[in-house]
Motif scaffolding. Structure first.
Motif: not given
Length: 257
Positions: A157-160, A192-193, A217-220, A222-226
């Motif tokens: 749940p954190s950006s890390i 992911l869904d 959240n889903l956006e976070l 996705i951001h990590k995967i990208q």
């Protein structure tokens, strides 16, 4: 002064650094002190003092590295019949050790991805996790540990970002790390869904710190995967030959760099 053995039942908060050093030394010196093992694992936690977590980590790492190749895999444990186990106490012991090792790795991962953890400690924990990725199968890349680690990173749940930066800078030069990163992240992206997403505002502070299996959240996620995919170096071929290193065959340990 009461011995450490006499203090087994005392609260975790009452142990000091000297106690942990003694517990670790006892564990490494004799099997009679094997019950120190699960106790030391409890100090590998985001809520523990960094000094306590580090002291426990070093003792546990020293204990597990020499015996890893002798332990059964986690999956193989279900194949042993009760009759077989009753006749082989050494096998029972090794199965128990394997379960404790899995608990240890789980605790390391929870510290690595927690926003509460000390940044310097995260660096050491990352090295420990990746050492076990290298050593888990006696020289072969232990993909299951690495997959669990990446799963926890993506669904934390954190950006890390600092942890991702460390992972990239230290280990993405190795071709096997890149390969298993691609495979694992692809599976995570497919899975992911929105059903796996929880609103962080609906979680208590304790749940937020303990639940590393779901994204805030889903956006976070996705951001990590990208971020991970965009930082995997391309496979370079120079002069018709590929030049690469493999982490599973590397003799160098980032801790000593």
């Amino acid at each position: 002064m009461a011995s450490v053995l006499a203090k087994k039942q005392k609260k975790k908060s009452n142990y000091n650094l000297k106690d942990l050093k003694t517990l670790g030394n006892q564990l490494l010196s004799s099997r009679t002190h094997i019950n120190n093992l699960p106790l030391l694992i409890t100090f590998i936690s985001p809520s523990s003092s960094p000094q306590f977590a580090l002291e426990s980590l070093l003792s546990l790492q020293s204990f597990f590295i020499p015996v890893l190749s002798e332990l059964p895999s986690s999956k193989s444990q279900i194949n042993f019949e009760e009759k077989e186990l009753s006749k082989n106490p050494e096998l029972v012991y090794k199965i128990w050790l394997r379960a404790k090792f899995d608990d240890f790795v789980k605790s390391l991962i929870s510290v690595a991805v927690s926003s509460q953890s000390d940044e310097t400690l995260k660096d050491v924990v990352l090295d420990a996790i990746m050492d076990f990725v290298k050593l888990g199968k006696d020289g072969r890349f232990q993909s299951s540990i690495y997959q669990r680690f990446l799963h926890a990173i993506v669904y934390s749940p954190s950006s890390i970002d600092s942890l991702l930066d460390l992972l990239v800078s230290k280990f993405f030069k190795y071709i096997d790390v890149r390969y298993f990163t691609y495979i694992t992240v692809e599976k995570l992206a497919r899975s992911l869904d929105s059903r796996g997403v929880e609103d962080k505002n609906n979680m208590s502070a304790q749940e937020d710190s303990e639940n590393v299996s779901k994204p805030s959240n889903l956006e976070l996620a996705i951001h990590k995967i990208q971020y991970i995919l965009s930082h995997i170096p391309p496979f370079d071929i120079k002069g018709g030959q590929s030049e690469y290193e493999m982490w599973s065959q590397s003799g160098a340990n980032p801790i000593s760099d």
